[in-house]
Design a protein around this motif. Structure first.
Motif, PDB file in Angstrom:
ATOM      1  N   GLY A  11       0.795  -1.211   0.000  1.00  0.00           N
ATOM      2  CA  GLY A  11       0.000   0.000   0.000  1.00  0.00           C
ATOM      3  C   GLY A  11       0.829   1.262   0.000  1.00  0.00           C
ATOM      4  N   THR A  12       2.015   1.203   0.587  1.00  0.00           N
ATOM      5  CA  THR A  12       2.889   2.377   0.671  1.00  0.00           C
ATOM      6  C   THR A  12       4.149   2.215  -0.158  1.00  0.00           C
ATOM      7  N   LEU A  13       4.791   1.047  -0.056  1.00  0.00           N
ATOM      8  CA  LEU A  13       6.052   0.802  -0.758  1.00  0.00           C
ATOM      9  C   LEU A  13       5.938  -0.400  -1.683  1.00  0.00           C
ATOM     10  N   THR A  14       6.669  -0.328  -2.783  1.00  0.00           N
ATOM     11  CA  THR A  14       6.836  -1.464  -3.685  1.00  0.00           C
ATOM     12  C   THR A  14       8.251  -1.983  -3.504  1.00  0.00           C
ATOM     13  N   LEU A  31       8.109   4.096  -4.169  1.00  0.00           N
ATOM     14  CA  LEU A  31       6.836   4.474  -3.570  1.00  0.00           C
ATOM     15  C   LEU A  31       5.705   3.915  -4.425  1.00  0.00           C
ATOM     16  N   SER A  32       4.707   3.334  -3.792  1.00  0.00           N
ATOM     17  CA  SER A  32       3.627   2.690  -4.537  1.00  0.00           C
ATOM     18  C   SER A  32       2.691   3.680  -5.216  1.00  0.00           C
ATOM     19  N   ASP A  33       2.800   4.962  -4.883  1.00  0.00           N
ATOM     20  CA  ASP A  33       1.969   5.941  -5.580  1.00  0.00           C
ATOM     21  C   ASP A  33       2.617   6.434  -6.877  1.00  0.00           C
ATOM     22  N   LEU A  53       4.985 -11.389  -9.131  1.00  0.00           N
ATOM     23  CA  LEU A  53       4.244 -10.287  -8.521  1.00  0.00           C
ATOM     24  C   LEU A  53       3.440 -10.765  -7.319  1.00  0.00           C
ATOM     25  N   THR A  54       3.414  -9.956  -6.279  1.00  0.00           N
ATOM     26  CA  THR A  54       2.556 -10.215  -5.139  1.00  0.00           C
ATOM     27  C   THR A  54       2.213  -8.876  -4.492  1.00  0.00           C
ATOM     28  N   GLY A  55       1.331  -8.915  -3.516  1.00  0.00           N
ATOM     29  CA  GLY A  55       0.973  -7.692  -2.803  1.00  0.00           C
ATOM     30  C   GLY A  55      -0.391  -7.143  -3.187  1.00  0.00           C
ATOM     31  N   GLY A  56      -0.913  -6.290  -2.335  1.00  0.00           N
ATOM     32  CA  GLY A  56      -2.255  -5.765  -2.493  1.00  0.00           C
ATOM     33  C   GLY A  56      -2.477  -4.925  -3.735  1.00  0.00           C
ATOM     34  N   ARG A  57      -1.409  -4.322  -4.259  1.00  0.00           N
ATOM     35  CA  ARG A  57      -1.563  -3.476  -5.446  1.00  0.00           C
ATOM     36  C   ARG A  57      -0.902  -4.091  -6.677  1.00  0.00           C
TER      37      ARG A  57
END
Length: 276
Positions: A11-14, A31-33, A53-57
């Protein structure tokens, strides 16, 4: 030449993990944004590089990688546990089971035994809380600055301890435990507290909520070891100390991994290498 890349889009970092030309495990983050930067970085590699790939985004990052043919998705919790297993083995830490507490933007808690795991709890208190409360209360937004200033602060006149409530009388539980986070701040104006003290107390609130919940899970599952991971711990010695000391105080063993923010990325990377 890099043949595979593991990416954990939080959510914050990739977070990114890959083996370099010397087969050294290498990490970096974005930064994930700004996922376009991630896409631009991936474009520097050959088209045949495989990406886990993994993670919420992760799905959001996929929209930036439509032209890439070698994308492989791994469920976030599976990736994280695989990464933790790899890191524990590298660090020579072997035990049959553990509670794994992943402190990202929020916090997710799992019971782990062998190759099996299950989510047993979680909380919205996490790195997002640390950043958000720090910004609201002090105007400071940068994670590194929050960590540095909090290390110089004191919680003694902002938190209320059990011993403060009992005024020197015998306490039914450990008097050094926090009875109320920020509980003493209402006794005098908060404006009189330094930014360092406020940030130290925010760290205390985040650390104690997370460790308390983790310890409860460890007791419920009859587990000794609690493995704390996540980007919120990276370089954050004050938070590690709060969590570690509280966990020991409750007779459980805290484990902190060296690259504690990259377990998901490592797991995603390993899944690609395993397929190969």
């Amino acid at each position: 030449m890099v043949h595979a890349i593991g990416i954990d889009v939080g959510g914050t970092l990739t977070k990114v993990a890959f083996f370099d030309d010397n087969q050294k495990l290498t990490f970096l983050y974005f930064l994930s944004d700004d996922l376009q930067r991630v896409s631009d970085w991936i474009a520097l590699f050959d088209d045949d590089v495989k990406i886990g790939l993994t993670g919420g985004r992760a799905e959001q990052l996929k929209t930036f990688l439509r032209c890439h043919d070698n994308l492989h998705y791994l469920v976030e919790f599976d990736a994280t546990v695989a990464g933790v297993n790899y890191q524990l083995q590298k660090d020579g830490k072997n035990f049959p089971d553990a509670v794994i507490t992943n402190i990202g933007t929020g916090t997710s808690i799992h019971y782990h035994r062998g190759d099996e795991h299950k989510r047993i709890s979680g909380t919205g208190i996490g790195g997002g809380t640390l950043l958000g409360m720090s910004a609201l209360m002090t105007g400071i937004h940068q994670f590194d600055e929050i960590v540095q200033l909090s290390a110089r602060g004191s919680r003694s006149e902002v938190d209320m301890l059990v011993s403060d409530i009992y005024f020197g009388n015998k306490t039914p539980i450990d008097g050094g435990l926090t009875a109320s986070n920020f509980g003493a701040a209402g006794l005098t104006p908060l404006m009189e507290r330094s930014k360092e003290d406020i940030l130290a107390t925010v760290q205390g609130l985040v650390g104690e909520v997370i460790s308390t919940l983790s310890i409860q899970c460890a007791f419920a599952e009859d587990v000794e070891h609690i493995v704390y991971i996540g980007s919120t711990l990276s370089g954050n010695i004050p938070l590690q100390n709060i969590i570690g000391n509280y966990t020991k105080r409750k007779n459980r063993t805290p484990i902190f991994l060296r690259d504690n923010g990259y377990s998901g990325a490592i797991g995603a990377l390993l899944s690609i290498r395993k397929e190969n």
